[in-house]
Write an enzyme that holds these catalytic residues in place. Structure first.
Site, mmCIF file in Angstrom:
data_model
loop_
_atom_site.group_PDB
_atom_site.id
_atom_site.type_symbol
_atom_site.label_atom_id
_atom_site.label_comp_id
_atom_site.label_asym_id
_atom_site.label_seq_id
_atom_site.Cartn_x
_atom_site.Cartn_y
_atom_site.Cartn_z
ATOM 1 N N ASP A 164 -9.016 -2.014 2.089
ATOM 2 C CA ASP A 164 -8.960 -1.371 3.401
ATOM 3 C C ASP A 164 -10.005 -1.936 4.361
ATOM 4 O O ASP A 164 -9.947 -1.673 5.560
ATOM 5 C CB ASP A 164 -9.171 0.135 3.252
ATOM 6 C CG ASP A 164 -8.136 0.757 2.331
ATOM 7 O OD1 ASP A 164 -7.003 0.268 2.316
ATOM 8 O OD2 ASP A 164 -8.474 1.721 1.616
ATOM 9 N N ASP A 178 0.824 -1.212 0.000
ATOM 10 C CA ASP A 178 0.000 0.000 0.000
ATOM 11 C C ASP A 178 0.855 1.259 0.000
ATOM 12 O O ASP A 178 0.645 2.182 -0.784
ATOM 13 C CB ASP A 178 -0.902 -0.026 1.234
ATOM 14 C CG ASP A 178 -2.215 0.709 1.008
ATOM 15 O OD1 ASP A 178 -2.480 1.087 -0.144
ATOM 16 O OD2 ASP A 178 -2.968 0.885 1.967
#
Length: 534
Positions: free
Chosen positions: A437, A384
Site C-alpha cells: 500500500d 488486492d
C-alpha cells in the site's frame, strides 16, 4: 559493485514478498450478523468481551470472548463487574439438568444441543453466567433459530476460544480455584494510532521521492559546478548509468501479480513456523540493506571525508570502515528484532527496518512512464480486491487477511507491515498497513517527482504535490472504510489507485500532457527537449 548487487537483491526480495501485505487490518474485529432472526429475547448486539482470569489468586493474561444474541448484557466497566468462581457444568455439554451452579460462572463445551438450551439449563441450575468453550480458535456467533419464540434468558452468555477454554478446564481438573471477571469495554470513536500510521506512510513516500535532493545532489554539487551544463534528460540518463536501477516493465508487472498470487495461496495452505522464519530472514536481509544504505548515505552527505578510510577483508577486498561499522550495527539491530519480535515493543524495530527498506526500494525500482504505471497499479488493484473481498467466496475466508494476520500459524503476522499499537484501545491490538500500500503508489509518486524535476515543472503545475495529497486522501478513505466495516481488513489499493493513478490521468488530460506522460522516455530526443512551461 558488491553493494550495488546487494541493493538489487534487496529490491527483488521486497518486491517478491510485498504482494502478501496489501490489507490494512486490525487484530480484534467484529461484525454483527444481520441474517439471524431478530425476535424478542434474541436481539442483542454482538459484543466482544474481555475475560480476566485468576488461578489460585494469580492473575493470568486476559483474553477475548464474544457475547450471544440472547442473555443479559455485560457491563462496559470492569469496576461494575463481579469476580466469580468458574466451575465445569455437569454434564459438560450442559444440555440436560445440571448440578447446582449457584453463584458461579458455568463452563460448558460446545455441541450436542442448541446454545439457547445450554443457557436455559445453566440458568435453571443457578449459574450467574454461561461461558461456552468453542471447538476451534475462532469465535462463533451464537444466535437463535426461528423456533426460539419465547426466550427468557437473564444471565450473560458468551463464547471463548478452544485454547483458552482448555487451559481453564485443565486448571479446574487439577483442583485449582479459577475465578473470572467478565465485562465488555467500548472502543474509542477515534483511533489516534491511525493518525501516526498515516503520517509514517505519507512520510516514507515523501522521504523516498526527495532523497536525491537530501543526499546525492549535495555530494555532486562541486561536480555540477565544474562540468558543462547538459540537458536534464541527459543528466537523468547519466545518473542511472552510475547506479543500479531496476526499471519495471509492463510484462514484469503482470508476471509479478501472477507470481504474488501463487505465493499467497501457497502461504495460505502451507504456512508454518519455518515459513514464517523464512519471511523473517528475507525481511531482515532487505531491512539490513535498506538501513545500511540510509545511514551511510546520510553520514556521507554531511561528512564527505568519513568514507575514505578503508580496511582490507579476505572475501570483500577493500571496504570502507564506515560502511563496515554501519553494517555490523544494522545486522545486530535486525537480529535483536528477529529474536524479540514477539515483545510488545518489537513494532518499533519492525517499522524502522521496513521504512528503511521501502525508501531504498523506491530508489532502486522505477516506473519509466504512466503506461507501465497503469499496468502495474491496475493489476495490483484487481489483485488486492480479489484476495480480500472475492477470495472468501472460494476459500470461505479472506486469504489476504488470513495470511497477513497469521491465522494459520498461531496468530503471528508476517513482518511486511508497518504497525502501531492501539494505545488508547482497551482491546489493544495493532493498526497495520502493508508495504504494498506504500510501495506501489510510491513508485508512481516518485516517478511524478522525477518527471517534474526533469521537465522543470513548478510545484503547483507539477504532479508530485497533487499525488501526495491524493495519496493522503486515499489513505484517509481506507481507514474510514476500516472504521465503517468494524475493523475488517480493507484492500487499500481500492482507494489509493483512483486517488493517485486516476488523479494523474485527470491532471494529464486537463493539461494536455497525458500523451507525453504515457510514452515518457528519459532518452534525449527533439520532442523531449522542447521547453516546458515552468
Amino acid at each position: 559493485m558488491a553493494m550495488a548487487m546487494a541493493r538489487r537483491m534487496a529490491t527483488f526480495i521486497c518486491l517478491f514478498v510485498v504482494g502478501l501485505s496489501f490489507a490494512a487490518a486490525g487484530d480484534v474485529t467484529l461484525d454483527d450478523d444481520d441474517s439471524s432472526p431478530n425476535i424478542p429475547g434474541c436481539n442483542n448486539k454482538l459484543q466482544l468481551v474481555k475475560v480476566k482470569n485468576w488461578v489460585d489468586n494469580v492473575e493470568g493474561e486476559s483474553f477475548a470472548g464474544l457475547t450471544a444474541r440472547f442473555g443479559l448484557p455485560l457491563p462496559s466497566d470492569a469496576a461494575k463487574a463481579f469476580k466469580l468462581p468458574a466451575v465445569l457444568s455437569n454434564p459438560l455439554n450442559c444440555c440436560s439438568t445440571a448440578s447446582k451452579l449457584s453463584g458461579s460462572i458455568a463452563l460448558s463445551m460446545r455441541g450436542d444441543c442448541a446454545f439457547t438450551t445450554k443457557a436455559e439449563v445453566a440458568q435453571a441450575a443457578g449459574a450467574a453466567a454461561l461461558v461456552v468453550i468453542n471447538d476451534e480458535e475462532d469465535l462463533y456467533k451464537m444466535v437463535c433459530s426461528e423456533n426460539d419464540t419465547s426466550l427468557n434468558i437473564s444471565i450473560p452468555v458468551l463464547m471463548i476460544p478452544k485454547s483458552r477454554g482448555d487451559a481453564l478446564n485443565k486448571s479446574i481438573a487439577d483442583k485449582q480455584r479459577v475465578e473470572l471477571l467478565l465485562y465488555a469495554p467500548n472502543r474509542p470513536d477515534v483511533d489516534f494510532a491511525v493518525i501516526f500510521l498515516w503520517m509514517m506512510a505519507v512520510g516514507t513516500i515523501i522521504a523516498a521521492a526527495l532523497w536525491s535532493l537530501l543526499t546525492s545532489e549535495q555530494t555532486d554539487e562541486r561536480y555540477n559546478e565544474l562540468s558543462p551544463k547538459e540537458s536534464s534528460n541527459l543528466e537523468a540518463v547519466k545518473d542511472d548509468s552510475e547506479k543500479e536501477v531496476l526499471d519495471i516493465t509492463a510484462k514484469g508487472a503482470i508476471v509479478f501479480v501472477i507470481v504474488a498470487s501463487t505465493f499467497l495461496v501457497l502461504l495460505y495452505f502451507f504456512m508454518s513456523s519455518w515459513f514464517v522464519w523464512l519471511l523473517v530472514v528475507l525481511f531482515c536481509i532487505g531491512g539490513i540493506e535498506g538501513m545500511h544504505n540510509i545511514i551511510v548515505t546520510l553520514v556521507l552527505s554531511k561528512c564527505r571525508n568519513c568514507g575514505r578510510k578503508t580496511v582490507h577483508l579476505p572475501l570483500l577486498d577493500e571496504v570502507s570502515v564506515l560502511s563496515l561499522v554501519v553494517l555490523l550495527f544494522c545486522v545486530v539491530f535486525a537480529v535483536v528484532w528477529a529474536v524479540r519480535r514477539q515483545a510488545s515493543y518489537s513494532w518499533v524495530g519492525q517499522d524502522i527496518l521496513g521504512i528503511c527498506l521501502m525508501i531504498t526500494v523506491l530508489q532502486m525500482a522505477r516506473l519509466p512512464n504512466i503506461k507501465v504505471a497503469s499496468v502495474l497499479l491496475c493489476c495490483a488493484f484487481v489483485y488486492d480486491i480479489f484476495w480480500v473481498f472475492v477470495s472468501p467466496l472460494i476459500f470461505h475466508e479472506s486469504v489476504m487477511i488470513a495470511v497477513a494476520r497469521g491465522d494459520n500459524n498461531g496468530g503471528e503476522s508476517i513482518p511486511m507491515l508497518l504497525r502501531i499499537p492501539r494505545l488508547f484501545d482497551p482491546w489493544g491490538g495493532y493498526d497495520m498497513i502493508g508495504f504494498g500500500d506504500i510501495l506501489f503508489p510510491g513508485l508512481l509518486i516518485c516517478f511524478a517527482f522525477r518527471y517534474d524535476k526533469e521537465n522543470k515543472k513548478g510545484v503547483v503545475k507539477g504532479y508530485f504535490l497533487w499525488l501526495i495529497i491524493g495519496y493522503g486522501f486515499g489513505l484517509f478513505l481506507t481507514y474510514l472504510g476500516l472504521y465503517l466495516m468494524n475493523g475488517h481488513g480493507q484492500p487499500a489499493l481500492l482507494y489509493l489507485v483512483p486517488c493517485t493513478l486516476g488523479l494523474t490521468v485527470i491532471l494529464g488530460l486537463a493539461r494536455g500532457e497525458l500523451k507525453h506522460l504515457w510514452d515518457y522516455s528519459r532518452e534525449p530526443s527533439s520532442d523531449m527537449n522542447r521547453p516546458v512551461e515552468a
